[in-house]
Scaffold this motif. Structure first.
Motif, PDB file in Angstrom:
ATOM      1  N   PRO A  66     137.817-125.289 173.912  1.00 64.32           N
ATOM      2  CA  PRO A  66     137.743-126.580 173.016  1.00 64.32           C
ATOM      3  C   PRO A  66     136.775-126.210 172.061  1.00 64.32           C
ATOM      4  N   LEU A  68     135.504-129.225 171.272  1.00 62.24           N
ATOM      5  CA  LEU A  68     134.287-129.968 171.166  1.00 62.24           C
ATOM      6  C   LEU A  68     133.052-129.906 171.809  1.00 62.24           C
ATOM      7  N   GLU A 249     147.431-124.738 168.426  1.00 61.59           N
ATOM      8  CA  GLU A 249     145.830-125.269 168.569  1.00 61.59           C
ATOM      9  C   GLU A 249     144.720-125.778 168.053  1.00 61.59           C
ATOM     10  N   SER A 251     142.325-129.035 168.854  1.00 60.49           N
ATOM     11  CA  SER A 251     140.850-129.199 169.130  1.00 60.49           C
ATOM     12  C   SER A 251     140.005-127.863 169.358  1.00 60.49           C
TER      13      SER A 251
ATOM     14  N   GLU B  68     143.676-136.186 167.157  1.00 61.63           N
ATOM     15  CA  GLU B  68     144.362-136.120 168.899  1.00 61.63           C
ATOM     16  C   GLU B  68     143.454-137.327 168.617  1.00 61.63           C
ATOM     17  N   LEU B  69     141.638-136.740 168.529  1.00 55.53           N
ATOM     18  CA  LEU B  69     140.828-138.089 168.930  1.00 55.53           C
ATOM     19  C   LEU B  69     140.890-139.093 168.923  1.00 55.53           C
ATOM     20  N   ILE B 168     146.404-125.561 173.682  1.00 52.70           N
ATOM     21  CA  ILE B 168     145.780-126.738 173.055  1.00 52.70           C
ATOM     22  C   ILE B 168     145.531-127.734 174.133  1.00 52.70           C
ATOM     23  N   LYS B 171     142.432-127.706 176.639  1.00 55.79           N
ATOM     24  CA  LYS B 171     141.548-127.896 175.148  1.00 55.79           C
ATOM     25  C   LYS B 171     141.250-128.903 175.302  1.00 55.79           C
ATOM     26  N   ASP B 172     142.534-129.894 174.823  1.00 52.67           N
ATOM     27  CA  ASP B 172     141.988-131.128 174.837  1.00 52.67           C
ATOM     28  C   ASP B 172     141.871-132.371 175.603  1.00 52.67           C
ATOM     29  N   ALA B 174     139.216-132.547 177.090  1.00 53.76           N
ATOM     30  CA  ALA B 174     137.782-131.933 176.481  1.00 53.76           C
ATOM     31  C   ALA B 174     136.996-133.326 175.505  1.00 53.76           C
ATOM     32  N   LEU B 175     138.760-134.142 175.039  1.00 61.76           N
ATOM     33  CA  LEU B 175     138.196-135.197 174.235  1.00 61.76           C
ATOM     34  C   LEU B 175     137.960-136.804 175.033  1.00 61.76           C
ATOM     35  N   SER B 177     136.643-136.394 177.266  1.00 67.72           N
ATOM     36  CA  SER B 177     134.896-136.674 177.763  1.00 67.72           C
ATOM     37  C   SER B 177     134.567-138.129 176.792  1.00 67.72           C
ATOM     38  N   PHE B 185     134.083-131.866 180.856  1.00 68.48           N
ATOM     39  CA  PHE B 185     132.995-131.883 180.061  1.00 68.48           C
ATOM     40  C   PHE B 185     132.523-132.615 180.267  1.00 68.48           C
TER      41      PHE B 185
END
Lengths: 251, 237
Positions: A66, A68, A249, A251, B68-69, B168, B171-172, B174-175, B177, B185
């Motif tokens: 990620p 982040l 993809e 983030s 997204e965030l 995706i 990985k998203d 993690a947002l 958190s 995360f």
């Protein structure tokens, strides 16, 4: 819905600073990232084997973790390690190494470099070999073949995907609010803390992002149309695009 | 201040593993719901009824145009407020932990559904028209046609996009958190600030996420081979 805080010059200043930082970050990351992407693509195709493998590893890591996490890794992880190096705090580059903007831009450049580098590599591979041989036959040096023929032809093939990457870059900028960099989201967070409004500042920057995405989409569409070799009316490459299907993809 | 840095990776292995499991749970649930939302969205976008089409277009366009965030933060507040109101009205209170999980899943599924709508719509449009006409000619009902023809014919086309969306999504997570729900995360961040071994723990986070994404890629590749088993071998690349 209470938007009266919009009239307060104090909050306006937050928003303007956040907006400018957002634009700067996009510009720096886009230019640096695309330059890195060219290097990544060429290193994977033509570099010596150890370099090609190392670059492939870099691409896999950047695309598999990620954004982040990468941001935290560079800002807190690498940043704190650098802090410990004796004498570095007196050096000229220290103000740069303390600045969250530096880490934000660094992370985004590496990320764009990895994602776009893969796109570019695929496009370079789909340029017919004969065109490069024609270039050599006309007496161009290998470097000239790359800069005047191979790379431009590849960019023609993957331009819509590359512009898509730029939109994704725009949408990942709010992540930097987590490392206390003043972007639009951070501005909204500060305003929320001070006005105790939960939704209004977020909705405002949601609108700003919506507008920025639309504007960037329109600008990039013009770039696609006017890129040399593109047929203006159809707006697409006149060669069939043979890139692997991918959406990617965020983030 | 050095006595704090005695605890290391081993002390945090348990919580981190727990966090990784939570992350996977959130991702799997959000993916399943997102898939349903995407199917509904794609059907709506292809429906002959204009208002429905407009609504679905608005959903997929607006959600995909906003970061997204930002969406996750917005929806998290709106969602948890709504959920708290519902649970309070039903007489429970203070079930914040469950609410956090539910809103995390809901928010990610909502975002995922918008992207899924576009992937599935494209895949459905790529089905050769004749196959659908053949189904009609054989007298298939609308449901039978959907289930026997549309879905199997669309899946191989949709799979690359679906696999991307799953990556995706991982990985998203993690947002999540950022809004303070304790998934992988968030646990890593706590570990890093408690042990001050930032470099170590963020690198470890990267390794864990990488393991998740790489194994998913391998699984999806196998799945695609299986789904394409009936198709002529069109040599790609």
């Amino acid at each position: 819905m209470d938007f009266s805080w919009l009239g307060d010059p104090f909050y306006q200043e937050y928003l303007i600073e956040g907006f400018i930082n957002t634009l700067w970050l996009i510009a720096v990351s886009a230019i640096g990232g695309l330059a890195l992407a060219v290097l990544v693509a060429i290193a994977r195709l033509k570099g010596p084997r150890p370099l090609a493998l190392a670059v492939q590893g870099f691409t896999i890591v950047m695309r598999g973790t990620p954004l982040l996490v990468q941001l935290f890794f560079f800002y807190y992880g690498v940043g704190r390690l650098l802090e410990g190096i004796p004498g570095i705090q007196d050096s000229v580059i220290w103000p740069l190494l303390r600045d969250p903007f530096f880490y934000g831009a660094l992370t985004f450049i590496l990320s764009v470099g990895a994602y776009s580098g893969e796109v570019l590599r695929g496009a370079l591979l789909s340029v017919p070999q004969g065109e490069r041989e024609a270039g050599r036959a006309f007496g161009l040096t290998p470097l000239q073949v790359f800069t005047r023929l191979w790379l431009p032809r590849a960019i023609q093939l993957c331009l819509p995907t590359l512009t898509g990457e730029m939109i994704l870059l725009l949408k990942s900028v709010p992540l930097v609010s987590t490392i206390a960099l003043m972007d639009l989201l951070q501005a909204a967070n500060l305003i929320r803390d001070e006005t105790f409004l939960v939704y209004e500042p977020l909705l405002l920057i949601g609108g700003i992002y919506l507008a920025m995405t639309l504007v960037l989409t329109l600008v990039l569409r013009q770039v696609e149309r006017h890129f040399p070799g593109m047929q203006p009316e159809r707006g697409r490459g006149w060669l069939p695009r043979r890139l692997p299907h991918r959406q990617r993809e965020a983030s | 201040m050095n006595n704090h840095s005695q605890e290391g990776l081993a002390d945090w292995a348990g919580p981190i593993l727990q966090g990784a499991l939570t992350t996977l749970e959130i991702a799997v649930l959000a993916y399943a719901i997102g898939l349903v939302l995407g199917l509904l969205g794609a059907s709506a976008r292809l429906s002959p009824w204009a208002p429905l089409r407009g609504l679905a277009t608005l959903y997929s366009t607006a959600v995909r145009a906003v970061p997204e965030l930002l969406l996750i933060i917005l929806l998290y507040y709106a969602g948890s407020q709504a959920l708290t109101a519902v649970t309070n009205a039903m007489g429970f209170s203070g079930q914040v932990a469950i609410n956090g999980f539910v809103t995390a899943v809901g928010v990610l599924a909502f975002v995922q559904g918008a992207y899924m709508t576009e992937v599935l719509r494209g895949a459905i449009l790529a089905i050769p028209r004749g196959q659908l006409e053949a189904a009609d000619a054989f007298g298939f009902s609308a449901w039978a046609r959907f289930q026997r023809i549309v879905v199997p014919a669309m899946l191989p086309n949709a799979l690359p996009g679906m696999s991307n969306l799953w990556l995706i999504l991982i990985k998203d997570t993690a947002l999540i958190s950022v809004i303070g729900y304790s998934e992988l995360f968030f646990t890593i961040q706590q570990a890093a600030s408690s042990t001050r071994a930032h470099f170590l723990f963020y690198a470890a986070a990267g390794v864990i996420y990488l393991a998740m994404t790489l194994s998913s890629t391998a699984l999806f590749a196998r799945l695609e081979r299986r789904l394409r088993r009936g198709q002529p071998n069109t040599e790609e690349a």
